[in-house]
Design an enzyme around this catalytic site. Structure first.
Site, mmCIF file in Angstrom:
data_model
loop_
_atom_site.group_PDB
_atom_site.id
_atom_site.type_symbol
_atom_site.label_atom_id
_atom_site.label_comp_id
_atom_site.label_asym_id
_atom_site.label_seq_id
_atom_site.Cartn_x
_atom_site.Cartn_y
_atom_site.Cartn_z
ATOM 1 N N HIS A 147 0.954 -1.114 0.008
ATOM 2 C CA HIS A 147 -0.053 -0.019 0.218
ATOM 3 C C HIS A 147 0.949 1.303 0.091
ATOM 4 O O HIS A 147 0.622 2.129 -0.707
ATOM 5 C CB HIS A 147 -0.886 0.033 1.194
ATOM 6 C CG HIS A 147 -1.827 1.263 1.432
ATOM 7 N ND1 HIS A 147 -3.023 1.330 0.995
ATOM 8 C CD2 HIS A 147 -1.488 2.338 2.070
ATOM 9 C CE1 HIS A 147 -3.507 2.442 1.253
ATOM 10 N NE2 HIS A 147 -2.665 3.204 1.918
ATOM 11 N N GLU A 148 1.873 1.210 1.042
ATOM 12 C CA GLU A 148 2.885 2.357 0.996
ATOM 13 C C GLU A 148 3.797 2.613 -0.528
ATOM 14 O O GLU A 148 3.862 3.648 -0.830
ATOM 15 C CB GLU A 148 3.713 2.422 2.307
ATOM 16 C CG GLU A 148 2.905 2.357 3.311
ATOM 17 C CD GLU A 148 2.100 3.470 3.509
ATOM 18 O OE1 GLU A 148 2.131 4.624 3.232
ATOM 19 O OE2 GLU A 148 0.909 3.160 4.521
ATOM 20 N N HIS A 151 1.627 4.196 -2.917
ATOM 21 C CA HIS A 151 1.413 5.551 -2.741
ATOM 22 C C HIS A 151 2.724 6.429 -3.460
ATOM 23 O O HIS A 151 2.680 7.139 -4.051
ATOM 24 C CB HIS A 151 1.613 6.006 -1.361
ATOM 25 C CG HIS A 151 0.319 5.968 -0.526
ATOM 26 N ND1 HIS A 151 -0.873 6.696 -0.989
ATOM 27 C CD2 HIS A 151 -0.140 5.426 0.563
ATOM 28 C CE1 HIS A 151 -1.787 6.549 -0.308
ATOM 29 N NE2 HIS A 151 -1.626 5.703 0.629
ATOM 30 N N GLU A 224 -6.013 6.986 -1.112
ATOM 31 C CA GLU A 224 -6.122 5.788 -0.279
ATOM 32 C C GLU A 224 -6.763 4.638 -1.021
ATOM 33 O O GLU A 224 -6.237 3.614 -0.948
ATOM 34 C CB GLU A 224 -6.972 6.060 0.962
ATOM 35 C CG GLU A 224 -6.028 7.042 2.022
ATOM 36 C CD GLU A 224 -4.787 6.442 2.151
ATOM 37 O OE1 GLU A 224 -4.348 5.185 2.378
ATOM 38 O OE2 GLU A 224 -3.940 7.407 2.060
#
Length: 292
Positions: A147-148, A151, A224
């Site tokens: 997930h990071e 980003h 997100e």
């Protein structure tokens, strides 16, 4: 939420400092063309300088501030198998999405959390909390890391800086216009600017900034969902759903850490408008509906 709070806090401080400095130097006074009408061209340039300077200085300082504020230990040489696994996992994911290897770090916090920050996608920082490492399984941690990394690959911090710069510009511009109108129409100042211009401009800037924050947070919530989708592509949506469910359980415990507040599932409408993250239940629902 951590990276957003640090970025926005720094941005607000820098914009305020620039505004005060320009006022003390008398630059605000040059905005009144011939001492009577507001020079909108000069005001726009003034607003752009303040707006984008604050935003990009915040972005440039984001990784340094994150390390210092959160007490991040950057893993240069792994001291144990856990640190070695973290480095290898992030390295593999970074290679999959085509970005430079981020710095990988750990910060001391009982709350399960993680963040990514940095000025560009090839020089980022990905950090996880000790609480996350202790409370999540390897598959769940892998999903959080994905997930990071997503980003970073999406260029979210750069996009956030650009959006914040535009928002800053409009807030500064409109607040000065409102101050000028009140100064002329209500207090009948005919030349230059009186005290009302400065007071009204500051009040308007605070109110407009508060409203503009809703736009910035709206974009934050959108990104997100994109990062969740990116993580699902990297490690499988079942792992990302499991990680979010783990966070959900942590959130629902009686003593919720302050930094988890933006993930509030039962938040009221007003709070939801200023939340940097969508409700966890909504994120899980969207992932379940994805076809991968």
């Amino acid at each position: 939420m951590l990276r957003i709070a640090l970025f926005l806090g720094t941005n607000i401080a820098i914009v305020a400092l620039l505004g005060i400095t320009f006022s003390l130097l008398g630059i605000d006074g040059l905005l009144a063309q011939n001492g009577v009408d507001l020079d909108l061209q000069a005001l726009l340039v003034y607003s752009l300088v303040i707006g984008f300077t604050g935003s990009f200085i915040s972005l440039a300082m984001s990784k340094f501030l994150a390390k210092k504020t959160m007490g991040v230990y950057v893993i240069d040489s792994p001291r144990n198998q856990t640190e070695r696994w973290l480095l290898q996992t992030v390295e593999r994911q970074a290679r999959q999405v085509g970005i430079g290897m981020p710095e990988v770090g750990i910060f001391d916090s009982a709350a399960p959390n993680a963040f990514a920050t940095g000025m560009n996608r090839n020089s980022a920082l990905v950090a996880v909390s000790t609480g996350l490492m202790q409370q999540m399984t390897d598959d769940e941690v892998e999903a959080v890391l994905a997930h990071e990394v997503s980003h970073v690959a999406n260029g979210d911090m750069i996009t956030m800086a650009l959006m914040q710069g535009v928002v800053n510009t409009f807030v500064v511009f409109l607040s000065r216009v409102i101050g000028h109108i009140v100064d002329r129409a209500v207090f009948k100042v005919e030349r230059g600017h009186g005290p009302a211009f400065w007071i009204v401009s500051m009040v308007a800037e605070i109110i407009l900034g508060f409203l503009a924050m809703m736009l910035v947070m709206g974009f934050s919530r959108y990104r997100e969902f994109r990062a969740d989708a990116g993580a699902a592509q990297l490690v499988g949506k079942h792992k990302m759903i499991a990680a979010l469910q783990r966070l959900q359980n942590s959130h629902e415990s009686p003593k919720m850490p302050d930094e988890m507040a933006a993930l509030a599932i039962n938040a009221g409408r007003i709070h939801a408008l200023f939340a940097s993250h969508p409700p966890l239940e909504k994120r899980i629902e969207v992932l379940r509906d994805m076809r991968i």
